[in-house]
Design a protein around this motif. Sequence first.
Motif: not given
Ligand SMILES: Cc1cc2nc3c(=O)[nH]c(=O)nc-3n(C[C@H](O)[C@H](O)[C@H](O)COP(=O)(O)O)c2cc1C
Length: 185
Positions: A7-9, A35-37, A87-89
């Motif tokens: 589960i990413s962000g 689950v990512s932070k 996420s796109m990241s």
């Molecule tokens: C409320 C909120 C919603 C987000 N929604 C998205 C999203 O839909 N798609 C996306 O790529 N990033 C989204 N982000 C940005 C990501 O959380 C951010 O790029 C983060 O670094 C992703 O890290 P992870 O993939 O390691 O969890 C969102 C951030 C927040 C705070």
Amino acid sequence: MEIVVGISGASGSILAIKLLENLSKTKTAEIRAIVSKDAENIMKYETGYGVEYVRDLVDRLYPNDDLSADIASGTHKFDAMVIVPCSMSTVAKIACGIADNLITRTAAVALKERRKLILVPRETPLSTIALKRLYELSSAGAIILPPMPAFYLKQSTLEEVAEYIAGKILDQLGIEHRLYRPYAP
Ligand SMILES: Cc1cc2nc3c(=O)[nH]c(=O)nc-3n(C[C@H](O)[C@H](O)[C@H](O)COP(=O)(O)O)c2cc1C
């Protein structure tokens, strides 16, 4: 069958919750989750659920920084990985071979071992960069399953739409469910 759910962000943590609730109910597979932070924070904001709820639904929950976990090795034979929402990241990291956390490392293992990798990318609109990365991942064998509603099913609540997407993921995993009613004009 063993399934890893990352589960990413990205927005859409309800999709992960619906998937895990159903996997937990059907008991057809052993479920491991990461689950990512950022996912943890977004899940709390969007659904009110904390990571403890995810822990209750799965057989094992790993910290995302635990790169020494069993699933980080190709010798541990899980059957499939789903990243929902993705996420796109995380999309970009996996496409470029960056394995700097347990979600991206396990996805790299899934690709190199030719195991099923299902990505549920959530972003709109999609940049050319994101589209290129998604194309590369699809070419490398990943299943790209964007969380798009089936408007023709005339679902009226977000809950129904989330269940439909969770059902489409279960379809890809070959797990039976009753999360949506098929098109029947
Ligand atoms: C409320 C909120 C919603 C987000 N929604 C998205 C999203 O839909 N798609 C996306 O790529 N990033 C989204 N982000 C940005 C990501 O959380 C951010 O790029 C983060 O670094 C992703 O890290 P992870 O993939 O390691 O969890 C969102 C951030 C927040 C705070």
